[in-house]
Design a protein around this motif. Structure first.
Motif, PDB file in Angstrom:
ATOM      1  N   THR A   1       0.831  -1.204   0.000  1.00  0.00           N
ATOM      2  CA  THR A   1       0.000   0.000   0.000  1.00  0.00           C
ATOM      3  C   THR A   1       0.867   1.256   0.000  1.00  0.00           C
ATOM      4  N   THR A   2       1.951   1.228   0.763  1.00  0.00           N
ATOM      5  CA  THR A   2       2.850   2.383   0.793  1.00  0.00           C
ATOM      6  C   THR A   2       3.478   2.619  -0.570  1.00  0.00           C
ATOM      7  N   ILE A   3       3.839   1.552  -1.288  1.00  0.00           N
ATOM      8  CA  ILE A   3       4.376   1.699  -2.643  1.00  0.00           C
ATOM      9  C   ILE A   3       3.366   2.421  -3.534  1.00  0.00           C
ATOM     10  N   GLY A   4       2.104   2.011  -3.446  1.00  0.00           N
ATOM     11  CA  GLY A   4       1.085   2.664  -4.257  1.00  0.00           C
ATOM     12  C   GLY A   4       0.946   4.143  -3.946  1.00  0.00           C
ATOM     13  N   LYS A   5       0.970   4.487  -2.667  1.00  0.00           N
ATOM     14  CA  LYS A   5       0.832   5.899  -2.276  1.00  0.00           C
ATOM     15  C   LYS A   5       2.044   6.722  -2.714  1.00  0.00           C
ATOM     16  N   LEU A   6       3.239   6.145  -2.552  1.00  0.00           N
ATOM     17  CA  LEU A   6       4.438   6.854  -2.999  1.00  0.00           C
ATOM     18  C   LEU A   6       4.427   7.035  -4.517  1.00  0.00           C
ATOM     19  N   SER A   7       3.983   6.025  -5.245  1.00  0.00           N
ATOM     20  CA  SER A   7       3.902   6.137  -6.700  1.00  0.00           C
ATOM     21  C   SER A   7       3.006   7.293  -7.109  1.00  0.00           C
ATOM     22  N   GLN A   8       1.908   7.439  -6.411  1.00  0.00           N
ATOM     23  CA  GLN A   8       0.997   8.549  -6.712  1.00  0.00           C
ATOM     24  C   GLN A   8       1.683   9.887  -6.505  1.00  0.00           C
ATOM     25  N   LYS A   9       2.431  10.006  -5.423  1.00  0.00           N
ATOM     26  CA  LYS A   9       3.109  11.273  -5.149  1.00  0.00           C
ATOM     27  C   LYS A   9       4.193  11.551  -6.191  1.00  0.00           C
TER      28      LYS A   9
ATOM     29  N   LEU B   1      -0.597  -4.989  -6.160  1.00  0.00           N
ATOM     30  CA  LEU B   1       0.313  -4.033  -6.786  1.00  0.00           C
ATOM     31  C   LEU B   1      -0.147  -3.696  -8.203  1.00  0.00           C
ATOM     32  N   LYS B   2      -0.705  -4.668  -8.901  1.00  0.00           N
ATOM     33  CA  LYS B   2      -1.232  -4.393 -10.237  1.00  0.00           C
ATOM     34  C   LYS B   2      -2.381  -3.396 -10.172  1.00  0.00           C
ATOM     35  N   VAL B   3      -3.216  -3.534  -9.175  1.00  0.00           N
ATOM     36  CA  VAL B   3      -4.331  -2.588  -9.002  1.00  0.00           C
ATOM     37  C   VAL B   3      -3.804  -1.175  -8.769  1.00  0.00           C
ATOM     38  N   TRP B   4      -2.789  -1.056  -7.897  1.00  0.00           N
ATOM     39  CA  TRP B   4      -2.199   0.257  -7.649  1.00  0.00           C
ATOM     40  C   TRP B   4      -1.563   0.816  -8.931  1.00  0.00           C
ATOM     41  N   GLY B   5      -0.921  -0.053  -9.705  1.00  0.00           N
ATOM     42  CA  GLY B   5      -0.321   0.402 -10.951  1.00  0.00           C
ATOM     43  C   GLY B   5      -1.355   0.978 -11.902  1.00  0.00           C
ATOM     44  N   GLU B   6      -2.499   0.305 -12.029  1.00  0.00           N
ATOM     45  CA  GLU B   6      -3.566   0.819 -12.884  1.00  0.00           C
ATOM     46  C   GLU B   6      -4.114   2.130 -12.343  1.00  0.00           C
ATOM     47  N   ARG B   7      -4.200   2.218 -11.025  1.00  0.00           N
ATOM     48  CA  ARG B   7      -4.782   3.412 -10.407  1.00  0.00           C
ATOM     49  C   ARG B   7      -3.917   4.652 -10.623  1.00  0.00           C
TER      50      ARG B   7
END
Length: 439
Positions: free
Chosen positions: A248-256, A280-286
């Protein structure tokens, strides 16, 4: 011949509105051959049931009974047909509401449906969208459990008490129990007692001194995560135990990073769990970032090497590599993490450029051993503290700062993307001390 009493109408008689036919009383003697028993005349209808002790008898209606004298049917269920002009007992529909058969199936009776519409409540107004909260508000609300626990145990010591040796010892114990660490607890106790021995002190003054001393400890480690754009890709290795919130932290950092205009790529290095790969795939799409993944059980070190090659070829600015959650006391799993680091360095000697240890604030003092062992295995360069909103043990971050001096880049106080923010010593110190505003 003996006089007979009218029998009570049976259920079917009352159901179909028919008047019960009385049974003739049979003489005790055996009828003569060829003769039939004489029936007594039926008593006149009175409109009310005559309750007798005789058991109900189901009979057919007399053919000469006038229609207007028939007893109206009772509603025995929702599928009974209503009688025209006759309302159920009491004048109001009873549950279940009578229905009539139509081509579309059973429908409410028109007069009942109209009554329902007339008393139907008006639709509730839609609530106005909640005002977006600022970081300071989210931080103080997220740290409420920690600050409340600390305030109750610390400031409560000084209610109508003077600063004597016993009070100061109790204060030091309370600070240690709040996970602030022994060195920090001793320093705060000395600061509070300075010039105030054998004097009264207000709870607000205690909070102010507490915030000031905590800020002094945290200020050196409050460092932003700087991305060196000359290094492409800038490799960030994410490590931590199971459940700490790495993915989850990876996804949030990616957004930033994406909001900063950086080209981001993700590598699903947690090959032990299929759920982590999918997450992680879901975060990547997001966030609009490509994700390099392999099947569950694939070699994590080999995947990291492939991700480096792919990121280099695509001109990626930041490559975030997820790793499997592993307990810090499992030597075999920690050895696999060391292997990932060695493989990355074969591709780029300076990589990984940042190794972030994600810590769950709810584990308290167990975070100390996590930092020690992950730093040895992977060369941790910075910390991310999550789940500060779910614990009263947020003071552990102060103890980690005093013991290790590792940079604290981000803290999280919720599940939303905006709930992970760069760490600021002053804000955190005031929030943990329960001060409501930034001075």
């Amino acid at each position: 011949m003996a006089e007979t009493k009218p029998d009570k109408p049976g259920f079917l008689s009352r159901l179909f509105g028919r008047k019960a036919e009385t049974q003739p009383e049979v003489a005790p003697q055996t009828p003569q051959a060829g003769g039939e028993p004489e029936a007594m005349p039926s008593p006149p209808a009175t409109g009310a049931d005559d309750l007798s002790g005789a058991p109900p008898t189901v009979t057919t209606a007399s053919p000469d009974t006038p229609e207007e004298n028939k007893t109206p049917p009772e509603l025995a269920g929702a599928d009974l047909q209503p009688v025209e002009g006759v309302e159920p007992e009491g004048g109001n529909p009873k549950e279940p509401i009578p229905r009539i058969e139509t081509e579309a199936g059973p429908q409410p009776r028109p007069d009942v449906a109209e009554a329902e519409r007339s008393v139907a409540p008006a639709p509730e107004a839609q609530p106005a969208p909640a005002e977006k909260r600022g970081w300071w508000q989210r931080l103080t609300e997220g740290m409420r459990r920690t600050s409340s626990s600390l305030s109750e145990s610390v400031t409560g010591l000084f209610t109508k008490r003077k600063l004597d040796d016993a009070t100061l010892q109790d204060l030091e114990d309370a600070l240690i129990q709040a996970d602030l660490g022994v060195p920090t607890a001793m320093r705060i106790t000395e600061a509070i007692s300075a010039g105030r021995y054998n004097k009264e002190i207000s709870p607000q003054e205690v909070r102010t001194i507490l915030a000031s001393e905590v800020e002094k400890t945290l200020q050196p480690v409050a460092q932003a995560l700087n991305i060196d754009r000359a290094k492409k890709p800038f490799v960030i290795l994410m490590v931590g135990v199971n459940g700490a919130g790495k993915t989850t932290t990876i996804g949030k950092l990616s957004q930033k990073f994406r909001q900063q205009g950086l080209k981001v790529m993700l590598a699903a290095g947690d090959t032990f769990r299929a759920a982590a790969i999918e997450q992680l795939k879901v975060w990547g799409e997001r966030v609009g970032a490509p994700v390099l993944a392999r099947e569950q059980g694939a070699d994590a070190a080999g995947l990291a090497y492939d991700a480096l090659q792919e990121a280099k070829a695509n001109g990626t600015d930041v490559l975030l590599i997820d790793t499997a959650g592993r307990l810090q006391n499992k030597a075999g799993l920690m050895a696999e993490l060391e292997k990932i680091v060695r493989v990355i360095k074969k591709f780029d000697e300076s990589a990984p450029h940042a190794t972030l240890l994600v810590l769950d604030a709810t584990v308290g003092q167990n975070a100390v051993s996590q930092v020690e062992l992950f730093q040895k295995a992977a060369g941790v360069t910075g910390l991310v503290m999550t789940k500060l909103d779910g614990t009263a043990r947020g003071g552990i971050l102060v103890a980690l700062a005093a013991k290790f001096g590792l940079p604290v880049h981000f803290i999280g106080v919720g599940e939303g993307v905006e709930d992970l923010e760069p760490f600021t010593a002053g804000d955190f110190a005031k929030a943990i001390a329960g001060l409501e505003a930034i001075s």
